[in-house]
Write a protein that holds these residues in place. Structure first.
Motif, PDB file in Angstrom:
ATOM      1  N   ALA A   1       0.821  -1.215   0.000  1.00  0.00           N
ATOM      2  CA  ALA A   1       0.000   0.000   0.000  1.00  0.00           C
ATOM      3  C   ALA A   1       0.854   1.265   0.000  1.00  0.00           C
ATOM      4  N   LEU A   2       2.095   1.161   0.448  1.00  0.00           N
ATOM      5  CA  LEU A   2       2.985   2.322   0.501  1.00  0.00           C
ATOM      6  C   LEU A   2       3.908   2.411  -0.710  1.00  0.00           C
ATOM      7  N   SER A   3       3.621   1.638  -1.727  1.00  0.00           N
ATOM      8  CA  SER A   3       4.426   1.640  -2.950  1.00  0.00           C
ATOM      9  C   SER A   3       4.371   3.012  -3.621  1.00  0.00           C
ATOM     10  N   PRO A   4       5.486   3.448  -4.188  1.00  0.00           N
ATOM     11  CA  PRO A   4       5.474   4.704  -4.943  1.00  0.00           C
ATOM     12  C   PRO A   4       4.429   4.696  -6.069  1.00  0.00           C
ATOM     13  N   VAL A   5       4.113   3.533  -6.601  1.00  0.00           N
ATOM     14  CA  VAL A   5       3.109   3.431  -7.662  1.00  0.00           C
ATOM     15  C   VAL A   5       1.754   3.919  -7.157  1.00  0.00           C
ATOM     16  N   VAL A   6       1.397   3.538  -5.948  1.00  0.00           N
ATOM     17  CA  VAL A   6       0.121   3.952  -5.369  1.00  0.00           C
ATOM     18  C   VAL A   6       0.104   5.474  -5.197  1.00  0.00           C
TER      19      VAL A   6
ATOM     20  N   LYS B   1       2.127   5.909   8.264  1.00  0.00           N
ATOM     21  CA  LYS B   1       3.254   6.152   7.356  1.00  0.00           C
ATOM     22  C   LYS B   1       2.818   6.853   6.079  1.00  0.00           C
ATOM     23  N   ALA B   2       1.530   6.886   5.806  1.00  0.00           N
ATOM     24  CA  ALA B   2       1.028   7.469   4.561  1.00  0.00           C
ATOM     25  C   ALA B   2       0.470   8.870   4.725  1.00  0.00           C
ATOM     26  N   ILE B   3       0.010   9.209   5.911  1.00  0.00           N
ATOM     27  CA  ILE B   3      -0.733  10.461   6.098  1.00  0.00           C
ATOM     28  C   ILE B   3       0.056  11.692   5.664  1.00  0.00           C
ATOM     29  N   SER B   4       1.302  11.801   6.042  1.00  0.00           N
ATOM     30  CA  SER B   4       2.068  12.990   5.643  1.00  0.00           C
ATOM     31  C   SER B   4       2.249  13.040   4.127  1.00  0.00           C
TER      32      SER B   4
ATOM     33  N   GLU C   1      -4.294  12.791  15.412  1.00  0.00           N
ATOM     34  CA  GLU C   1      -2.993  13.031  16.084  1.00  0.00           C
ATOM     35  C   GLU C   1      -1.861  13.040  15.064  1.00  0.00           C
ATOM     36  N   GLU C   2      -1.903  12.126  14.130  1.00  0.00           N
ATOM     37  CA  GLU C   2      -0.862  12.066  13.087  1.00  0.00           C
ATOM     38  C   GLU C   2      -0.889  13.332  12.239  1.00  0.00           C
ATOM     39  N   ILE C   3      -2.068  13.819  11.907  1.00  0.00           N
ATOM     40  CA  ILE C   3      -2.188  15.033  11.112  1.00  0.00           C
ATOM     41  C   ILE C   3      -1.628  16.234  11.870  1.00  0.00           C
TER      42      ILE C   3
END
Length: 184
Positions: free
Chosen positions: A123-128, A154-157, A179-181
């Motif tokens: 899901a964290l692939s640069p392709v996505v 790991k994706a939010i930012s 909190e992450e945001i």
């Protein structure tokens, strides 16, 4: 406040053609529940602007049959099918909003069944993120993200860096996502 209503998982693709009675019931129920409020209706698994137009026309016919005013309703798509990536200009002409369904989009980008026991997608692939960037930069209508990626710390930012302002997450993920945001 606006609410999104996804329209079913049973034969998502062109359900209004294969099971029109189910779609008529669902749409009628949504229209009645809306009570002339501004809500969003999202069609899943749409692969072309023509499919979207057919689904929207079907919805308009249901409303007309029941003499329900749906002028305040917004119609959009769940971006799950990779063909949409190449048709954003056409979709910009007909949709009111986009919601990127990251679970299915990732599955279809990598041609891997999500429930497969050994094959997995990243899901964290640069392709996505490239696909999300393509949509968010070319879309002229609001874009949101839903699916597991929307709550992935790991994706939010990265999503925020891509200009995504709306994340749809499960109730149990709201506090953690907020909190992450705050820490981006």
């Amino acid at each position: 406040a606006q609410e999104s209503r996804g329209l079913g998982d049973v034969y998502k693709r062109q359900l209004f053609k294969t099971h029109p009675e189910l779609m008529k019931e669902q749409l009628h129920a949504i229209f009645v529940a809306a009570k002339n409020k501004s809500i969003k209706i999202m069609f899943p698994m749409v692969s072309s602007a023509e499919e979207f137009n057919e689904a929207k026309t079907f919805a308009q016919e249901v409303a007309r049959k029941h003499q329900i005013d749906i002028s305040k309703l917004l119609f959009g798509i769940m971006v799950e099918v990779p063909s949409v990536l190449f048709l954003i200009d056409a979709f910009n002409e007909v949709v009111d909003f986009y919601s990127i369904g990251t679970n299915d989009l990732t599955q279809y980008l990598f041609a891997v069944e999500r429930t497969h026991t050994t094959l997995k997608t990243d899901a964290l692939s640069p392709v996505v993120f490239d696909a999300i960037k393509m949509i968010s930069t070319q879309a002229t209508k609001p874009v949101s993200i839903c699916g597991e990626l929307a709550a992935n710390q790991k994706a939010i930012s990265k999503l925020i860096d891509l200009g995504i302002e709306t994340l749809s997450v499960s109730a149990k993920s709201i506090a953690q996502t907020k909190e992450e945001i705050r820490n981006v």
